[in-house]
Design an enzyme around this catalytic site. Sequence first.
Site, PDB file in Angstrom:
ATOM      1  CB  THR A 224      15.089   4.056  11.286  1.00  0.00           C
ATOM      2  OG1 THR A 224      15.568   5.293  11.810  1.00  0.00           O
ATOM      3  CG2 THR A 224      16.028   2.931  11.675  1.00  0.00           C
TER       4      THR A 224
ATOM      5  CB  THR B 154      -0.959   0.007   1.206  1.00  0.00           C
ATOM      6  OG1 THR B 154      -1.895  -1.059   1.061  1.00  0.00           O
ATOM      7  CG2 THR B 154      -1.720   1.328   1.292  1.00  0.00           C
TER       8      THR B 154
ATOM      9  CB  CYS C 106     -16.431  -5.058   6.880  1.00  0.00           C
ATOM     10  SG  CYS C 106     -16.950  -6.580   6.060  1.00  0.00           S
TER      11      CYS C 106
ATOM     12  CG  ASN D 217      -7.227  -8.418  -4.041  1.00  0.00           C
ATOM     13  OD1 ASN D 217      -7.346  -7.766  -5.081  1.00  0.00           O
ATOM     14  ND2 ASN D 217      -7.941  -8.150  -2.961  1.00  0.00           N
TER      15      ASN D 217
ATOM     16  CG  HIS E 212       1.285  -9.183   4.785  1.00  0.00           C
ATOM     17  ND1 HIS E 212      -0.042  -9.524   4.864  1.00  0.00           N
ATOM     18  CD2 HIS E 212       1.338  -8.009   4.119  1.00  0.00           C
ATOM     19  CE1 HIS E 212      -0.761  -8.590   4.267  1.00  0.00           C
ATOM     20  NE2 HIS E 212       0.048  -7.664   3.801  1.00  0.00           N
TER      21      HIS E 212
ATOM     22  CD  GLN F 121      -2.807 -11.488  -3.258  1.00  0.00           C
ATOM     23  OE1 GLN F 121      -2.426 -12.634  -3.026  1.00  0.00           O
ATOM     24  NE2 GLN F 121      -3.293 -10.702  -2.309  1.00  0.00           N
TER      25      GLN F 121
END
Length: 382
Positions: free
Chosen positions: A244, A76, A329, A155, A205, A183
């Site tokens: 950093t 993002t 949501c 995604n 992640h 993805q």
Amino acid sequence: MSQTHKYIYLDHNSTTPMDSRVLEAMLPFLEVNFANPSSTHLFGQSVNEKVIQAREQIAYIINAEPNELIFTSGATEAINIAIKGVAESYSIKGNHIISVSTEHKAVLDTCKDLERKGYECTFLPVKSNGLIDIAELEKSIRPDTILVSVMFVNNETGVFQPIKEIAALVHEKGVLFMTDATQAVGKMEIDVVDLDIDLLCFSGHKMYAPKGIGALYIKQRGNKVKLTPQIHGGGHEQGLRSGTLNVPGIIALAKACEVASLEMGQNQQHIAQLRDFLEAELLKLPNTALNGSSKNRIFNTTNICFKGQDANVLIGRMKNIAVSNGSACSSAVVESSHVLKAMGINEEDAFASLRFSLGKYNTIEDIETVINRIKELTELNF
């Protein structure tokens, strides 16, 4: 690592569990090698050497040069830096940006923010299979177009676009090409040189590394891409992303890339077999349909409509099984998937659809359990 019998996780497009080898590589940089890599003392410089090595490993997985990567907190942030950076750097040429209606909200919302500042954005429609119309893209490119951004792998549906063909067309028109490859990286072979990509974003992640680390590839070979910095305060990452460095995250991402490079083939085969079995069995149920292309699709994802059902009810009743309905949501509103609606799927069927995204730790027993549970629930609800 294996999944526990208590919980079956089929939401890997949302996030993945950390590979134990990734955690092992990361831990010393939390406990022992904690120095700031920007420090001039030996302790800091020894850590900086590890960051340099990590950057090389991460660049390798997409065939980039190490100096073409900047580290971010995730895709993002990388998307924001890329789109806004291009918008400001190339504003003399024009203020028109092209993207796709099925993009992740990180791209859509960034473009909409630029619209409020006077930029023009075109969001291409997709066909019922989730693919864009190349001819429509070509017609949309104008003399003042400065960037085209098309997601590598969607995604929600797993549908992938013909990136090489798109990049060639875009460059023929003298426009920059960007792709959100969140993805795709770590799951499939990606060569930014062969594909001729100018900007590419991804997150750790989604590939068994921790949350909070990602990267932005910025082409520097040939026609260099110039970005106006969006984050200031120290000139880190070639002045494009001050702050950093997240050293433990960078080390973890490098290890995840190393593991992915070595195991990509076997992961593809294992996961594809499970996905195909799951999909085939679920589509035997009455009133079911596959959302998106069955051919131009990554191996780990299936999105299925269970007509007449409420996906949120199904998710709630599965209890120990994690799947997604792709909806956005908030505390007050539940919206159906913008991706499915852009593909021409009506509101009711969009609310009746579930996304299953599998990972390398899933087993045939997991899939059989999920199939049986969904059969029970759909029969109960009709």
